[in-house]
Scaffold this active site. Structure first.
Site, PDB file in Angstrom:
ATOM      1  N   PHE A   1       2.206  -1.648   1.460  1.00 34.11           N
ATOM      2  CA  PHE A   1       3.496  -0.751   0.889  1.00 34.11           C
ATOM      3  C   PHE A   1       4.606  -1.745   0.576  1.00 34.11           C
ATOM      4  O   PHE A   1       5.560  -1.459   0.966  1.00 34.11           O
ATOM      5  CB  PHE A   1       3.596   0.424   1.795  1.00 34.11           C
ATOM      6  CG  PHE A   1       2.443   1.257   2.116  1.00 34.11           C
ATOM      7  CD1 PHE A   1       1.831   2.303   1.134  1.00 34.11           C
ATOM      8  CD2 PHE A   1       1.980   1.225   3.445  1.00 34.11           C
ATOM      9  CE1 PHE A   1       0.740   2.982   1.707  1.00 34.11           C
ATOM     10  CE2 PHE A   1       0.910   2.038   3.876  1.00 34.11           C
ATOM     11  CZ  PHE A   1       0.530   2.908   2.823  1.00 34.11           C
TER      12      PHE A   1
ATOM     13  N   ASP B   1       0.481  -2.896  -2.803  1.00 31.68           N
ATOM     14  CA  ASP B   1       1.044  -1.858  -3.503  1.00 31.68           C
ATOM     15  C   ASP B   1       0.293  -1.403  -4.355  1.00 31.68           C
ATOM     16  O   ASP B   1      -0.523  -2.051  -5.052  1.00 31.68           O
ATOM     17  CB  ASP B   1       2.552  -2.280  -3.768  1.00 31.68           C
ATOM     18  CG  ASP B   1       3.398  -0.906  -3.722  1.00 31.68           C
ATOM     19  OD1 ASP B   1       4.185  -0.926  -2.703  1.00 31.68           O
ATOM     20  OD2 ASP B   1       3.243  -0.054  -4.578  1.00 31.68           O
ATOM     21  N   SER B   2       0.549   0.111  -4.833  1.00 28.65           N
ATOM     22  CA  SER B   2      -0.113   0.639  -5.700  1.00 28.65           C
ATOM     23  C   SER B   2       0.513   0.720  -7.096  1.00 28.65           C
ATOM     24  O   SER B   2       0.216   1.366  -8.099  1.00 28.65           O
ATOM     25  CB  SER B   2      -0.702   2.043  -5.420  1.00 28.65           C
ATOM     26  OG  SER B   2       0.688   2.945  -5.051  1.00 28.65           O
TER      27      SER B   2
ATOM     28  N   CYS C   1       8.982   7.180   7.411  1.00 29.73           N
ATOM     29  CA  CYS C   1      10.246   7.843   6.995  1.00 29.73           C
ATOM     30  C   CYS C   1      10.068   9.153   6.601  1.00 29.73           C
ATOM     31  O   CYS C   1      10.831   9.711   5.921  1.00 29.73           O
ATOM     32  CB  CYS C   1      10.639   7.088   5.669  1.00 29.73           C
ATOM     33  SG  CYS C   1       9.504   6.980   4.311  1.00 29.73           S
TER      34      CYS C   1
HETATM   35  N1  SAH Z   1       8.540  -1.882   2.484  1.00 29.44           N
HETATM   36  C1  SAH Z   1       9.285  -1.568   1.135  1.00 29.44           C
HETATM   37  C2  SAH Z   1       9.489   0.152   0.774  1.00 29.44           C
HETATM   38  C3  SAH Z   1       8.139   0.721   0.775  1.00 29.44           C
HETATM   39  S1  SAH Z   1       8.266   2.272  -0.168  1.00 29.44           S
HETATM   40  C4  SAH Z   1      10.536  -2.250   1.001  1.00 29.44           C
HETATM   41  O1  SAH Z   1      11.073  -2.856   2.205  1.00 29.44           O
HETATM   42  O2  SAH Z   1      11.130  -2.233   0.145  1.00 29.44           O
HETATM   43  C5  SAH Z   1       6.659   2.582  -0.177  1.00 29.44           C
HETATM   44  C6  SAH Z   1       5.613   1.855  -1.361  1.00 29.44           C
HETATM   45  O3  SAH Z   1       4.342   2.347  -1.083  1.00 29.44           O
HETATM   46  C7  SAH Z   1       5.952   2.061  -2.930  1.00 29.44           C
HETATM   47  O4  SAH Z   1       6.120   0.885  -3.514  1.00 29.44           O
HETATM   48  C8  SAH Z   1       4.911   2.690  -3.295  1.00 29.44           C
HETATM   49  O5  SAH Z   1       4.657   2.259  -4.871  1.00 29.44           O
HETATM   50  C9  SAH Z   1       3.836   2.342  -2.408  1.00 29.44           C
HETATM   51  N2  SAH Z   1       2.567   3.476  -2.279  1.00 29.44           N
HETATM   52  C10 SAH Z   1       2.650   4.661  -2.197  1.00 29.44           C
HETATM   53  N3  SAH Z   1       1.434   5.096  -1.975  1.00 29.44           N
HETATM   54  C11 SAH Z   1       0.697   3.916  -1.811  1.00 29.44           C
HETATM   55  C12 SAH Z   1      -0.611   3.800  -1.612  1.00 29.44           C
HETATM   56  N4  SAH Z   1      -1.706   4.889  -1.381  1.00 29.44           N
HETATM   57  N5  SAH Z   1      -1.362   2.540  -1.741  1.00 29.44           N
HETATM   58  C13 SAH Z   1      -0.320   1.480  -1.850  1.00 29.44           C
HETATM   59  N6  SAH Z   1       0.846   1.590  -2.162  1.00 29.44           N
HETATM   60  C14 SAH Z   1       1.259   2.741  -2.065  1.00 29.44           C
END
Ligand code: SAH
Length: 395
Positions: free
Chosen positions: A227, A249-250, A339
């Site tokens: 993520f 990330d997706s 979160c």
């Molecule tokens: N760690 C990051 C914030 C993460 S926010 C930082 O420090 O800036 C959560 C992220 O998860 C987003 O970018 C979203 O695109 C991604 N996301 C949500 N569901 C997902 C999934 N099932 N698989 C991969 N990425 C996902």
């Protein structure tokens, strides 16, 4: 002044200074109050409790502005509150003009439903309550005066808006922006924040200190950043000498920006692997390939906005944490976050403990993570503490 009269005995949370009045606690509203109006909240026996903004059709019927009956809710009130919130941060943390920070953290800063973030010289606000919506102009004007920002951008497009019956509103509120992409620095690292299209107000400011703390542990390690969004943890890991970083990330846009950040900071592109995938599926693929890492970051989006959705969320956390533990080499570290407002720190720790047990991992907690301190939590409003995390080490 309109009045909200509570049911007998329902004044207890207000006497503890919790700033929300739920519809179930309301006996009746006197007068024709419309969303955003200022009202007095009174106990069933008529005793004054608080001065608040009403929203007759929402589940949260009122949000408290102040506990003093004589306080006037007007332009000067918002100027004072914003000045206090921003002044507190100046006094405690100083002000680095190139960096980003949270200036106002909603209820915990006495401004329910208002988030204000600063990205270098651009201020972004997010309104998600009828009360702040009513006072929008006063808030923006005060922000302009206090911050002298080059531009103020509005991102009132959070999902919770719907619950308050508000229509989304986004765009430039003051000043000029030739591009919505603003460059900031995060502990020296250059990053670009798209204030128009980025998540939330553009960026995950709450993780700033945690990104640095985790990054410092990355030297010589193979890192898996799940993520990853625009690469916050990835960049810190690279700066601190990670042997390799796999970012998952997706969102293709987020990954694209993360790659740009690596180049912008002259970091080692050859140590990076970028994966556009669903983390739930990709972790299984890594397991099937017998891949192993020394440091894994799990920073998923909010699985449970409310306590009602906590159970489904718990399954999601359990799943990724179990796989995370399995992918670690001996001595490896798992930095795992939640979160979700609906999942308490205590529950989260239990879920992670269950995941370690099922993975057959003998794990210790090394660090407990919280939001970066410019996201204060009012002691009367525990809901403000939504971000929690653990750094676990396995033997
Ligand atoms: N760690 C990051 C914030 C993460 S926010 C930082 O420090 O800036 C959560 C992220 O998860 C987003 O970018 C979203 O695109 C991604 N996301 C949500 N569901 C997902 C999934 N099932 N698989 C991969 N990425 C996902």
């Amino acid at each position: 002044m309109h009045k909200i009269i509570l049911k007998p005995g329902r004044e207890k949370s207000l006497l503890r200074r919790h700033p929300w009045v739920f519809s179930g606690a309301v006996a009746r509203i006197e007068g024709k109050a419309t969303a955003g109006d200022t009202v007095h909240v009174v106990a069933n026996d008529g005793r004054f409790l608080a001065i608040a903004a009403v929203n007759p059709d929402a589940n949260i019927s009122a949000r408290v502005w102040d506990w003093n009956e004589s306080t006037q809710i007007n332009t000067a009130f918002f100027h004072r509150r914003l000045n206090a919130a921003i002044g507190m941060r100046r006094a405690l943390f100083g002000r680095n003009p190139e960096e980003a920070e949270r200036l106002v953290h909603g209820e915990s800063d006495g401004l329910p439903g208002l988030i204000v973030d600063r990205y270098a010289d651009v201020v972004v606000l997010q309104i998600s309550s009828a009360g702040c919506h009513r006072w929008r102009e006063a808030i923006i004007e005060a922000l302009q005066q206090i911050t002298a920002a080059r531009a103020i951008y509005e991102r009132s497009d959070a999902d919770v808006l719907e619950l308050e019956g508000l229509t989304p509103r986004t765009g430039l509120a003051r000043g000029e922006l030739d591009t919505p992409v603003v460059e900031i620095r995060e502990s020296g690292i250059r990053m670009r924040v798209d204030v128009a299209k980025g998540h939330k107000t553009g960026f995950y400011l709450d993780q700033r200190d945690n990104r640095l703390q985790v990054g410092r542990l990355a030297a010589g390690r193979d890192v898996l950043n799940c993520f990853s969004y625009t690469g916050g943890f990835t960049l810190q890991a690279l700066v601190h000498g990670a042997a390799s970083v796999t970012s998952v990330d997706s969102s293709a846009d987020a990954l694209q920006l993360a790659r740009e950040h690596v180049r912008l900071n002259d970091l080692r592109e050859d140590r990076c692997e970028w994966v556009d995938a669903d983390v739930f599926l990709y972790l299984r693929k890594l397991r099937d390939q017998n891949r192993q890492f020394d440091l894994i970051v799990l920073d998923p989006p909010k699985f449970a906005p409310t306590a009602a959705t906590a159970e489904r969320a718990a399954r999601g956390y359990k799943d990724i944490n179990l796989l995370g533990f399995k992918l670690l080499r001996s001595g490896g570290l798992l930095a795992t976050f939640s979160c979700s407002g609906g999942v308490s720190a205590d529950l989260f720790r239990k879920i992670v403990a269950g995941a370690a047990l099922d993975a057959g991992a003998d794990a210790q907690v090394i660090v407990q993570f919280h939001s970066t301190p410019d996201h204060p939590v009012s002691l009367a409003f525990p809901e403000g503490e939504y971000l929690k995390g653990l750094l676990c080490r396995i033997n």
